[in-house]
Design an enzyme around this catalytic site. Structure first.
Site, PDB file in Angstrom:
ATOM      1  N   GLY A 133      -1.243  -9.543   5.989  1.00  0.00           N
ATOM      2  CA  GLY A 133      -0.484 -10.028   4.840  1.00  0.00           C
ATOM      3  C   GLY A 133       0.989  -9.858   5.099  1.00  0.00           C
ATOM      4  O   GLY A 133       1.388  -9.103   6.013  1.00  0.00           O
ATOM      5  N   GLN A 154       9.629  -8.447   2.925  1.00  0.00           N
ATOM      6  CA  GLN A 154       9.503  -8.023   4.328  1.00  0.00           C
ATOM      7  C   GLN A 154      10.216  -8.982   5.276  1.00  0.00           C
ATOM      8  O   GLN A 154      10.419  -8.666   6.445  1.00  0.00           O
ATOM      9  CB  GLN A 154       8.034  -7.928   4.732  1.00  0.00           C
ATOM     10  CG  GLN A 154       7.297  -6.837   3.988  1.00  0.00           C
ATOM     11  CD  GLN A 154       5.883  -6.717   4.484  1.00  0.00           C
ATOM     12  OE1 GLN A 154       5.015  -7.467   4.062  1.00  0.00           O
ATOM     13  NE2 GLN A 154       5.641  -5.789   5.405  1.00  0.00           N
ATOM     14  N   CYS A 200       1.509  -0.581   7.250  1.00  0.00           N
ATOM     15  CA  CYS A 200       2.422  -1.598   6.739  1.00  0.00           C
ATOM     16  C   CYS A 200       3.404  -1.968   7.841  1.00  0.00           C
ATOM     17  O   CYS A 200       3.953  -1.079   8.494  1.00  0.00           O
ATOM     18  CB  CYS A 200       3.175  -1.071   5.514  1.00  0.00           C
ATOM     19  SG  CYS A 200       4.364  -2.242   4.844  1.00  0.00           S
ATOM     20  N   LEU A 201       3.609  -3.262   8.056  1.00  0.00           N
ATOM     21  CA  LEU A 201       4.519  -3.722   9.115  1.00  0.00           C
ATOM     22  C   LEU A 201       5.926  -3.180   8.917  1.00  0.00           C
ATOM     23  O   LEU A 201       6.673  -3.015   9.874  1.00  0.00           O
ATOM     24  CB  LEU A 201       4.568  -5.254   9.136  1.00  0.00           C
ATOM     25  CG  LEU A 201       3.243  -5.952   9.458  1.00  0.00           C
ATOM     26  CD1 LEU A 201       3.364  -7.444   9.203  1.00  0.00           C
ATOM     27  CD2 LEU A 201       2.822  -5.676  10.891  1.00  0.00           C
ATOM     28  N   HIS A 236      -1.789  -4.589  -1.923  1.00  0.00           N
ATOM     29  CA  HIS A 236      -0.733  -4.079  -1.040  1.00  0.00           C
ATOM     30  C   HIS A 236       0.473  -5.029  -1.069  1.00  0.00           C
ATOM     31  O   HIS A 236       1.620  -4.589  -1.227  1.00  0.00           O
ATOM     32  CB  HIS A 236      -1.285  -3.939   0.390  1.00  0.00           C
ATOM     33  CG  HIS A 236      -0.284  -3.485   1.405  1.00  0.00           C
ATOM     34  ND1 HIS A 236      -0.394  -2.303   2.098  1.00  0.00           N
ATOM     35  CD2 HIS A 236       0.863  -4.063   1.851  1.00  0.00           C
ATOM     36  CE1 HIS A 236       0.639  -2.163   2.916  1.00  0.00           C
ATOM     37  NE2 HIS A 236       1.421  -3.230   2.787  1.00  0.00           N
ATOM     38  N   GLU A 237       0.212  -6.333  -0.942  1.00  0.00           N
ATOM     39  CA  GLU A 237       1.314  -7.310  -0.917  1.00  0.00           C
ATOM     40  C   GLU A 237       1.985  -7.403  -2.287  1.00  0.00           C
ATOM     41  O   GLU A 237       3.203  -7.527  -2.376  1.00  0.00           O
ATOM     42  CB  GLU A 237       0.820  -8.685  -0.454  1.00  0.00           C
ATOM     43  CG  GLU A 237       0.227  -8.727   0.950  1.00  0.00           C
ATOM     44  CD  GLU A 237       1.068  -8.014   1.999  1.00  0.00           C
ATOM     45  OE1 GLU A 237       2.312  -8.051   1.910  1.00  0.00           O
ATOM     46  OE2 GLU A 237       0.475  -7.392   2.903  1.00  0.00           O
ATOM     47  N   HIS A 245       4.596  -4.878  -2.746  1.00  0.00           N
ATOM     48  CA  HIS A 245       5.881  -5.208  -2.121  1.00  0.00           C
ATOM     49  C   HIS A 245       6.790  -5.946  -3.108  1.00  0.00           C
ATOM     50  O   HIS A 245       8.006  -5.788  -3.071  1.00  0.00           O
ATOM     51  CB  HIS A 245       5.678  -6.077  -0.880  1.00  0.00           C
ATOM     52  CG  HIS A 245       5.363  -5.302   0.365  1.00  0.00           C
ATOM     53  ND1 HIS A 245       6.233  -4.395   0.922  1.00  0.00           N
ATOM     54  CD2 HIS A 245       4.269  -5.305   1.172  1.00  0.00           C
ATOM     55  CE1 HIS A 245       5.688  -3.880   2.020  1.00  0.00           C
ATOM     56  NE2 HIS A 245       4.497  -4.408   2.193  1.00  0.00           N
TER      57      HIS A 245
HETATM   58 NI    NI Z   1       3.205  -3.816   3.727  1.00  0.00          NI
END
Ligand code: NI
Length: 176
Positions: A49, A54, A94-95, A136-137, A140
């Site tokens: 995702g 991000q 998480c990226l 999760h997204e 953000h």
């Molecule tokens: Ni993340």
């Protein structure tokens, strides 16, 4: 038209990651370009995702693809979530927080209503990994990261890595 073609991955503690994002207005070519860019970044980094903050963009949209492929990527614009229990713990990364993995509690099911790139509102029922990725997204878009949802002991274990990310960010900032 805002050019989003050169957006790159933002990492903690970039301020855009910790503030609530703004609703997307008209879905025009720049929004479609942003979605493409987000999908590119997600596929490149093998994420499941990717949320607009991000990519450094303070807008309420994210993409999800459970196998990290472009073909299965779905775009969610101005999403609304309806959560239903019970909650389940599972490891997440998480990226934007490279090197940090932790058990995170999420609701087992959710219903998401969002707008797609054609401007149509759709509703999707999700459970398991998809429900987790969507939550999760969505976090953000609220300025919430997994470090904010970790247990206290997990936070203590991650302290050194978080400090390292802060130092790296400050160095990059000082250099630019
Ligand atoms: Ni993340």
């Amino acid at each position: 038209m805002t050019d989003y073609s050169e957006c790159s991955l933002t990492r903690f503690p970039a301020p855009v990651l910790s503030r609530p994002a703004e609703p997307v207005g008209e879905i025009d070519d720049s929004i479609r370009q942003l979605a493409e860019r987000m999908i590119d970044l997600m596929v490149q980094t093998q994420g499941v995702g990717f949320a607009a903050p991000q990519a450094g963009v303070n807008l309420r949209m994210f993409v999800v693809s459970l196998d990290s492929t472009r073909d299965n990527a779905r775009v969610y614009i101005n999403p609304e979530l309806d959560l239903s229990g019970p909650t389940v713990g599972h490891e997440e990364g998480c990226l934007s927080l490279p090197g940090i993995y932790s058990q995170i509690q999420r609701y087992g099911r959710c219903t998401v209503t969002a707008t797609d790139l054609e401007g149509n509102r759709f509703t999707e029922e999700a459970e398991g990994l998809l429900a987790r990725a969507i939550q999760h997204e969505y976090d953000h878009l609220q300025g919430v990261l997994i470090k904010d949802r970790m247990s206290r002991p997990a936070k203590v274990r991650a302290r050194r890595r978080l400090r390292q990310l802060l130092d790296d960010y400050n160095e990059t900032d000082a250099a630019s």
